[in-house]
Design a protein around this motif. Structure first.
Motif, short mmCIF file in Angstrom:
data_model
loop_
_atom_site.label_atom_id
_atom_site.label_comp_id
_atom_site.label_asym_id
_atom_site.label_seq_id
_atom_site.Cartn_x
_atom_site.Cartn_y
_atom_site.Cartn_z
N UNK A 36 0.81 -1.22 0.00
CA UNK A 36 0.00 0.00 0.00
C UNK A 36 0.85 1.27 0.00
N UNK A 37 2.16 1.12 -0.22
CA UNK A 37 3.07 2.27 -0.25
C UNK A 37 3.00 3.07 1.04
N UNK A 38 3.05 2.35 2.15
CA UNK A 38 3.01 2.96 3.48
C UNK A 38 4.30 2.64 4.23
N UNK A 39 4.56 3.41 5.25
CA UNK A 39 5.64 3.08 6.19
C UNK A 39 5.05 2.12 7.22
N UNK A 40 5.88 1.23 7.74
CA UNK A 40 5.38 0.25 8.71
C UNK A 40 4.83 0.91 9.97
N UNK A 41 5.37 2.06 10.35
CA UNK A 41 4.88 2.72 11.57
C UNK A 41 3.41 3.13 11.42
#
Length: 150
Positions: free
Chosen positions: A19-24
Protein backbone atom coordinates in the motif's frame (compact mmCIF):
# COMPACT_ATOMS: atom_id res chain seq x y z
CA UNK A 1 -4.82 -24.50 -7.20
CA UNK A 2 -5.81 -20.95 -6.22
CA UNK A 3 -5.01 -19.89 -2.67
CA UNK A 4 -7.85 -19.06 -0.32
CA UNK A 5 -8.21 -15.86 1.67
CA UNK A 6 -6.80 -17.62 4.70
CA UNK A 7 -3.62 -18.85 2.97
CA UNK A 8 -2.23 -15.35 2.35
CA UNK A 9 0.16 -14.20 5.05
CA UNK A 10 2.16 -10.99 4.89
CA UNK A 11 4.72 -9.48 7.22
CA UNK A 12 4.21 -5.90 8.29
CA UNK A 13 6.82 -4.82 5.74
CA UNK A 14 5.12 -6.72 2.93
CA UNK A 15 1.70 -5.26 3.68
CA UNK A 16 3.09 -1.74 4.11
CA UNK A 17 4.91 -2.00 0.79
CA UNK A 18 1.77 -3.24 -0.96
CA UNK A 19 0.00 0.00 0.00
CA UNK A 20 3.07 2.27 -0.25
CA UNK A 21 3.01 2.96 3.48
CA UNK A 22 5.64 3.08 6.19
CA UNK A 23 5.38 0.25 8.71
CA UNK A 24 4.88 2.72 11.57
CA UNK A 25 1.53 3.69 9.97
CA UNK A 26 0.23 0.13 10.34
CA UNK A 27 1.50 0.02 13.92
CA UNK A 28 -0.25 3.33 14.66
CA UNK A 29 -3.50 2.05 13.19
CA UNK A 30 -3.15 -1.05 15.35
CA UNK A 31 -2.66 1.18 18.42
CA UNK A 32 -5.84 3.06 17.45
CA UNK A 33 -7.81 -0.20 17.22
CA UNK A 34 -8.18 -0.18 13.43
CA UNK A 35 -6.08 -3.30 12.79
CA UNK A 36 -5.75 -6.50 14.78
CA UNK A 37 -3.08 -8.61 13.08
CA UNK A 38 -2.37 -12.14 14.17
CA UNK A 39 1.01 -12.92 15.73
CA UNK A 40 3.34 -15.73 14.78
CA UNK A 41 5.24 -17.87 17.30
CA UNK A 42 7.89 -15.18 17.66
CA UNK A 43 5.30 -12.46 18.28
CA UNK A 44 5.70 -10.82 14.84
CA UNK A 45 2.64 -9.37 13.16
CA UNK A 46 1.13 -11.51 10.41
CA UNK A 47 -1.46 -10.01 8.07
CA UNK A 48 -3.98 -11.83 5.91
CA UNK A 49 -6.19 -10.79 3.02
CA UNK A 50 -8.91 -9.54 5.38
CA UNK A 51 -6.33 -7.20 6.91
CA UNK A 52 -5.41 -5.94 3.42
CA UNK A 53 -9.07 -5.13 2.76
CA UNK A 54 -9.19 -3.31 6.09
CA UNK A 55 -6.12 -1.25 5.15
CA UNK A 56 -7.69 -0.43 1.77
CA UNK A 57 -10.88 0.65 3.56
CA UNK A 58 -8.91 2.84 5.98
CA UNK A 59 -7.02 4.50 3.12
CA UNK A 60 -10.18 5.10 1.08
CA UNK A 61 -11.95 6.50 4.14
CA UNK A 62 -9.03 8.78 4.99
CA UNK A 63 -8.98 9.99 1.38
CA UNK A 64 -12.65 10.94 1.74
CA UNK A 65 -11.79 13.02 4.79
CA UNK A 66 -12.77 10.71 7.63
CA UNK A 67 -10.86 10.88 10.89
CA UNK A 68 -9.33 7.75 12.39
CA UNK A 69 -12.03 7.83 15.08
CA UNK A 70 -14.75 7.89 12.41
CA UNK A 71 -13.02 5.07 10.55
CA UNK A 72 -12.80 3.00 13.73
CA UNK A 73 -16.56 3.42 14.13
CA UNK A 74 -17.01 2.35 10.52
CA UNK A 75 -14.87 -0.81 10.71
CA UNK A 76 -15.66 -1.96 14.26
CA UNK A 77 -18.88 -3.95 14.22
CA UNK A 78 -19.24 -3.63 18.01
CA UNK A 79 -19.14 0.18 18.01
CA UNK A 80 -22.42 2.04 18.44
CA UNK A 81 -23.15 5.08 16.33
CA UNK A 82 -21.97 3.76 12.95
CA UNK A 83 -25.02 5.12 11.10
CA UNK A 84 -24.76 8.49 12.87
CA UNK A 85 -21.06 8.75 11.97
CA UNK A 86 -21.80 7.91 8.35
CA UNK A 87 -24.68 10.42 8.18
CA UNK A 88 -22.42 13.12 9.64
CA UNK A 89 -19.71 12.25 7.13
CA UNK A 90 -22.18 12.45 4.24
CA UNK A 91 -23.24 15.91 5.44
CA UNK A 92 -19.59 16.96 5.55
CA UNK A 93 -19.02 15.57 2.03
CA UNK A 94 -22.04 17.54 0.80
CA UNK A 95 -20.59 20.71 2.35
CA UNK A 96 -17.18 20.04 0.78
CA UNK A 97 -18.80 19.32 -2.59
CA UNK A 98 -20.65 22.65 -2.44
CA UNK A 99 -17.36 24.38 -1.59
CA UNK A 100 -15.68 22.69 -4.56
CA UNK A 101 -18.53 23.66 -6.89
CA UNK A 102 -18.32 27.24 -5.67
CA UNK A 103 -14.54 27.26 -6.16
CA UNK A 104 -14.84 25.69 -9.61
CA UNK A 105 -17.43 28.26 -10.70
CA UNK A 106 -15.30 31.13 -9.41
CA UNK A 107 -12.20 29.77 -11.15
CA UNK A 108 -14.06 29.28 -14.44
CA UNK A 109 -15.42 32.83 -14.18
CA UNK A 110 -11.95 34.24 -13.46
CA UNK A 111 -10.54 32.34 -16.43
CA UNK A 112 -13.12 33.83 -18.80
CA UNK A 113 -13.38 37.27 -17.20
CA UNK A 114 -11.92 40.21 -19.14
CA UNK A 115 -10.95 41.96 -15.91
CA UNK A 116 -7.29 41.48 -15.09
CA UNK A 117 -8.14 41.79 -11.40
CA UNK A 118 -11.19 39.63 -10.60
CA UNK A 119 -12.04 41.84 -7.65
CA UNK A 120 -12.81 44.71 -10.05
CA UNK A 121 -15.28 42.64 -12.10
CA UNK A 122 -18.83 44.01 -11.62
CA UNK A 123 -20.30 40.53 -12.02
CA UNK A 124 -18.07 39.11 -9.29
CA UNK A 125 -18.67 42.14 -7.08
CA UNK A 126 -22.44 41.63 -7.40
CA UNK A 127 -22.09 38.10 -6.06
CA UNK A 128 -20.15 39.14 -2.98
CA UNK A 129 -21.69 42.56 -2.28
CA UNK A 130 -23.92 41.13 0.45
CA UNK A 131 -20.85 39.81 2.26
CA UNK A 132 -19.00 43.09 1.85
CA UNK A 133 -21.94 45.13 3.18
CA UNK A 134 -22.43 42.76 6.10
CA UNK A 135 -25.89 41.39 5.29
CA UNK A 136 -24.51 37.88 4.76
CA UNK A 137 -21.57 35.84 6.01
CA UNK A 138 -19.51 33.44 3.94
CA UNK A 139 -19.27 33.09 0.19
CA UNK A 140 -22.56 32.25 -1.52
CA UNK A 141 -22.71 29.88 -4.45
CA UNK A 142 -22.00 31.83 -7.61
CA UNK A 143 -24.52 29.93 -9.72
CA UNK A 144 -26.41 31.92 -12.26
CA UNK A 145 -23.60 34.35 -13.09
CA UNK A 146 -23.88 35.02 -16.77
CA UNK A 147 -20.86 35.62 -19.01
CA UNK A 148 -22.40 38.94 -20.06
CA UNK A 149 -21.40 40.41 -16.66
CA UNK A 150 -17.73 40.35 -17.51
Amino acid sequence: MKSSRHDIRWSIGDLAERFDLETHVLRHWEDKGLLRPERDGAGRRVYGEDDAYRVATILASKASGMSLEQIRTLVDASTEGRRDALKAHLAELDRRQADLERSRHLTAHALECRAHDITTCPGFQAHVADIVDGTRRGLPLLAGHSPGHR
